[in-house]
Design a protein around this motif. Structure first.
Motif, PDB file in Angstrom:
ATOM      1  N   UNK A  74       0.814  -1.069   0.117  1.00 12.75           N
ATOM      2  CA  UNK A  74       0.095   0.224  -0.037  1.00 12.75           C
ATOM      3  C   UNK A  74       0.871   1.229  -0.284  1.00 12.75           C
ATOM      4  N   UNK A  75       0.147   2.403  -0.262  1.00  5.01           N
ATOM      5  CA  UNK A  75       0.984   3.676  -0.440  1.00  5.01           C
ATOM      6  C   UNK A  75      -0.001   4.829   0.041  1.00  5.01           C
ATOM      7  N   UNK A  76       0.607   5.975   0.190  1.00  4.83           N
ATOM      8  CA  UNK A  76      -0.292   7.166   0.449  1.00  4.83           C
ATOM      9  C   UNK A  76       0.620   8.521   0.365  1.00  4.83           C
ATOM     10  N   UNK A  77       0.001   9.446   0.113  1.00 11.27           N
ATOM     11  CA  UNK A  77       0.576  10.897   0.074  1.00 11.27           C
ATOM     12  C   UNK A  77      -0.269  12.037   0.840  1.00 11.27           C
ATOM     13  N   UNK A  78       0.440  12.760   1.242  1.00 17.13           N
ATOM     14  CA  UNK A  78      -0.350  14.094   2.003  1.00 17.13           C
ATOM     15  C   UNK A  78      -0.017  15.247   1.210  1.00 17.13           C
ATOM     16  N   UNK A  79      -1.039  16.235   1.124  1.00 16.77           N
ATOM     17  CA  UNK A  79      -0.981  17.105  -0.100  1.00 16.77           C
ATOM     18  C   UNK A  79      -1.733  18.534   0.518  1.00 16.77           C
ATOM     19  N   UNK A  80      -1.039  19.662  -0.139  1.00 12.56           N
ATOM     20  CA  UNK A  80      -1.369  20.810   0.279  1.00 12.56           C
ATOM     21  C   UNK A  80      -2.841  21.007  -0.116  1.00 12.56           C
ATOM     22  N   UNK A  81      -3.717  22.005   0.441  1.00 12.73           N
ATOM     23  CA  UNK A  81      -4.851  22.382   0.276  1.00 12.73           C
ATOM     24  C   UNK A  81      -5.468  23.565   0.707  1.00 12.73           C
ATOM     25  N   UNK A  82      -4.938  24.076   1.797  1.00 14.95           N
ATOM     26  CA  UNK A  82      -5.448  25.307   2.481  1.00 14.95           C
ATOM     27  C   UNK A  82      -6.757  25.241   2.722  1.00 14.95           C
ATOM     28  N   UNK A  83      -7.394  24.260   3.178  1.00 11.86           N
ATOM     29  CA  UNK A  83      -8.884  24.178   3.633  1.00 11.86           C
ATOM     30  C   UNK A  83      -9.368  25.369   4.377  1.00 11.86           C
ATOM     31  N   UNK A  84     -10.750  25.478   4.521  1.00  8.12           N
ATOM     32  CA  UNK A  84     -11.430  26.222   5.420  1.00  8.12           C
ATOM     33  C   UNK A  84     -11.107  27.806   5.337  1.00  8.12           C
ATOM     34  N   UNK A  85     -10.541  28.012   4.304  1.00  7.24           N
ATOM     35  CA  UNK A  85     -10.265  29.622   4.252  1.00  7.24           C
ATOM     36  C   UNK A  85      -9.780  30.034   3.074  1.00  7.24           C
ATOM     37  N   UNK A  86     -10.141  31.314   2.712  1.00  8.07           N
ATOM     38  CA  UNK A  86      -9.793  32.121   1.501  1.00  8.07           C
ATOM     39  C   UNK A  86      -8.183  32.202   1.101  1.00  8.07           C
ATOM     40  N   UNK A  87      -7.894  32.145  -0.145  1.00  8.90           N
ATOM     41  CA  UNK A  87      -6.469  32.120  -0.728  1.00  8.90           C
ATOM     42  C   UNK A  87      -6.453  33.205  -1.700  1.00  8.90           C
ATOM     43  N   UNK A  88      -5.452  33.740  -1.992  1.00 10.43           N
ATOM     44  CA  UNK A  88      -5.253  34.767  -2.934  1.00 10.43           C
ATOM     45  C   UNK A  88      -5.841  34.322  -4.343  1.00 10.43           C
ATOM     46  N   UNK A  89      -5.889  32.936  -4.460  1.00 14.33           N
ATOM     47  CA  UNK A  89      -6.256  32.368  -5.690  1.00 14.33           C
ATOM     48  C   UNK A  89      -7.764  31.960  -5.889  1.00 14.33           C
ATOM     49  N   UNK A  90      -8.555  32.035  -4.686  1.00 10.76           N
ATOM     50  CA  UNK A  90      -9.885  31.825  -4.582  1.00 10.76           C
ATOM     51  C   UNK A  90     -10.708  32.499  -5.537  1.00 10.76           C
ATOM     52  N   UNK A  91     -11.666  31.900  -6.317  1.00 15.89           N
ATOM     53  CA  UNK A  91     -12.426  32.637  -7.320  1.00 15.89           C
ATOM     54  C   UNK A  91     -13.523  33.216  -6.667  1.00 15.89           C
ATOM     55  N   UNK A  92     -14.334  34.060  -7.347  1.00 13.40           N
ATOM     56  CA  UNK A  92     -15.489  34.829  -6.818  1.00 13.40           C
ATOM     57  C   UNK A  92     -16.651  33.717  -6.255  1.00 13.40           C
ATOM     58  N   UNK A  93     -16.659  32.835  -7.085  1.00 15.88           N
ATOM     59  CA  UNK A  93     -17.722  31.879  -6.709  1.00 15.88           C
ATOM     60  C   UNK A  93     -17.409  31.077  -5.536  1.00 15.88           C
ATOM     61  N   UNK A  94     -16.064  30.732  -5.353  1.00 13.69           N
ATOM     62  CA  UNK A  94     -15.507  30.031  -4.131  1.00 13.69           C
ATOM     63  C   UNK A  94     -15.910  30.773  -2.878  1.00 13.69           C
ATOM     64  N   UNK A  95     -15.634  32.200  -2.815  1.00 18.01           N
ATOM     65  CA  UNK A  95     -15.839  33.330  -1.869  1.00 18.01           C
ATOM     66  C   UNK A  95     -17.225  33.253  -1.565  1.00 18.01           C
ATOM     67  N   UNK A  96     -18.035  33.362  -2.584  1.00 19.35           N
ATOM     68  CA  UNK A  96     -19.449  33.423  -2.191  1.00 19.35           C
ATOM     69  C   UNK A  96     -20.077  32.097  -1.728  1.00 19.35           C
TER      70      UNK A  96
END
Length: 428
Positions: free
Chosen positions: A257-279
């Motif tokens: 078996x195998x796994x990886x852990x990845x970036x996501x910046x969950x639960x908050x707005x980022x500089x790249x968040x689209x308007x629909x995401x912010x809404x």
């Protein structure tokens, strides 16, 4: 291949150097193109290991059932909850004359429902929910018949954390929990139990099952293939240097078996968040709702304890993927239908929304993920066609593609070892 999670790279600067047995060179692609190799996979891998087939929520009460049409196993599987609350698996066949036992309008379509007993529509024979015979019809016509030997054929079945697994290997003595190993222990305690809001994606794709799994084993392709969905990533595609938005936080390999852990910046707005995401207060990593995160996280999740953690992806041998994010979990199952084709099933599990905003947030996340799935699958049929051309005999994997390297090595080594054992068996 079992070590502590790779929270930091080895001093050499390469993840792969922590697993020297994987090698660094080209990888044979014979396991993706050879019909002969595919038949060996079916025999040694799919017919002899634990396979995920569904969730217990699909059989909520006694008499609940569902079927799985699994071409790679040459059978139809019937999953039933008995009157004793035990979940069992059977070959979906009547032991009288071999008629398919449970089906509706089309015997080759999967079905589900609830019934007090199993009933064969061909000659009216009836069976208990544990597969034992209740009664044949026209007993006056039976010849040298032993009712106790006429039961619906059982398949080994176990449940782990609500996930239903089957194993066609009659000689198997390993529990599903032991088979899944340390990764399974590391995620126990996660709130898997339903009810869930479930979203499903299913498609048959003309490519080998491992090729699709490779696409979900690395994020190196993100700024290129997903530039349409994640436009901000396309701006980073020219970076010829470590990229915190696409490079893994951690890798771990444990046996098969195998796994990886990845970036996501969950639960908050980022500089790249689209308007629909912010809404909608939601994004591809899930709704921006920290209350949805299991607290505390089981020890096997977010091994780096990173504030920028987005998700963990576990690939359980051979074909089951379990992904955790801030808002729920997702399952992938890859079912071969031939050496160059397979069915991919993706089920996304969220907590049931309690407000319209929560439902819209979930729908936006699912919409993003559907786009990602379509983008991931779009090149694969063309890729398979070119691999079949024979123009290449091997392919290359960089350091962020360590899980790709691991999958192909494990599959090839497993089949080779099984073939060696088979040759030792005395001929009949």
């Amino acid at each position: 291949m079992s070590r502590e999670p790779l929270i930091t790279k080895p001093k050499t600067g390469c993840w792969t150097d922590a697993y020297p047995e994987l090698g660094r060179g080209p990888i044979s692609l014979d396991d993706c193109v050879s019909p002969e190799f595919y038949e060996k996979e079916r025999e040694h891998i799919f017919k002899k290991n634990w396979l995920y087939v569904g969730r217990v929520e699909q059989v909520p009460k006694a008499g609940s059932y569902f079927t799985r049409e699994l071409k790679v196993l040459d059978t139809s599987v019937l999953i039933v909850k008995g009157n004793d609350e035990v979940v069992r698996a059977f070959h979906n066949i009547c032991p009288h004359r071999g008629n398919k036992l449970v089906w509706k309008d089309d015997p080759f379509l999967e079905t589900e429902g609830t019934a007090p007993r199993l009933y064969c529509r061909f000659h009216g024979w009836r069976y208990n929910l544990d597969g034992s015979l209740i009664s044949p019809t026209r007993k006056d016509l039976l010849l040298d018949f032993e009712p106790g030997s006429c039961s619906v054929p059982l398949i080994q079945c176990e449940v782990w954390e609500g996930f239903i697994f089957i194993n066609l290997n009659r000689d198997n003595t390993e529990s599903v929990k032991d088979f899944l190993g340390e990764f399974a222990s590391g995620v126990e305690g996660y709130p898997f139990k339903g009810p869930h809001q479930v979203y499903k994606f299913r498609a048959e794709i003309q490519c080998n099952w491992k090729i699709f799994m490779d696409g979900f084993a690395e994020s190196y392709h993100g700024p290129y293939l997903h530039a349409g969905t994640f436009k901000a990533l396309s701006q980073l595609a020219q970076l010829d240097s470590p990229n915190p938005y696409t490079d893994a936080l951690a890798f771990d390999l444990k046996g098969l078996h195998r796994m990886f852990s990845f970036y996501g910046e969950p639960s908050k707005q980022t500089p790249y968040s689209l308007p629909i995401e912010q809404l909608a207060q939601s994004g591809a990593a899930g709704p921006w709702n920290k209350k949805a995160i299991a607290t505390p996280l089981p020890k096997g999740l977010n091994p780096t304890r990173s504030d920028t953690y987005g998700f963990d992806s576990f690939q359980f041998f051979p074909n089951f993927v379990l992904i955790f994010s801030s808002s729920g979990f997702t399952t992938h199952a890859h079912w071969p239908t031939g050496p160059h084709s397979h069915i991919v099933e993706v089920d996304m599990y969220f907590r049931p929304p309690t407000t319209h905003r929560e439902r819209i947030a979930q729908e936006l996340t699912v919409s993003f993920l559907n786009d990602v799935l379509l983008e991931d699958s779009s090149p694969l049929e063309g890729m398979q066609a070119m691999l079949n051309s024979g123009a290449l005999k091997e392919f290359h994997a960089n350091d962020e593609e360590i899980l790709v390297r691991h999958l192909h090595k494990v599959v090839q080594d497993y089949v080779a070892a099984a073939e060696r054992e088979k040759q030792k068996e005395p001929s009949a």
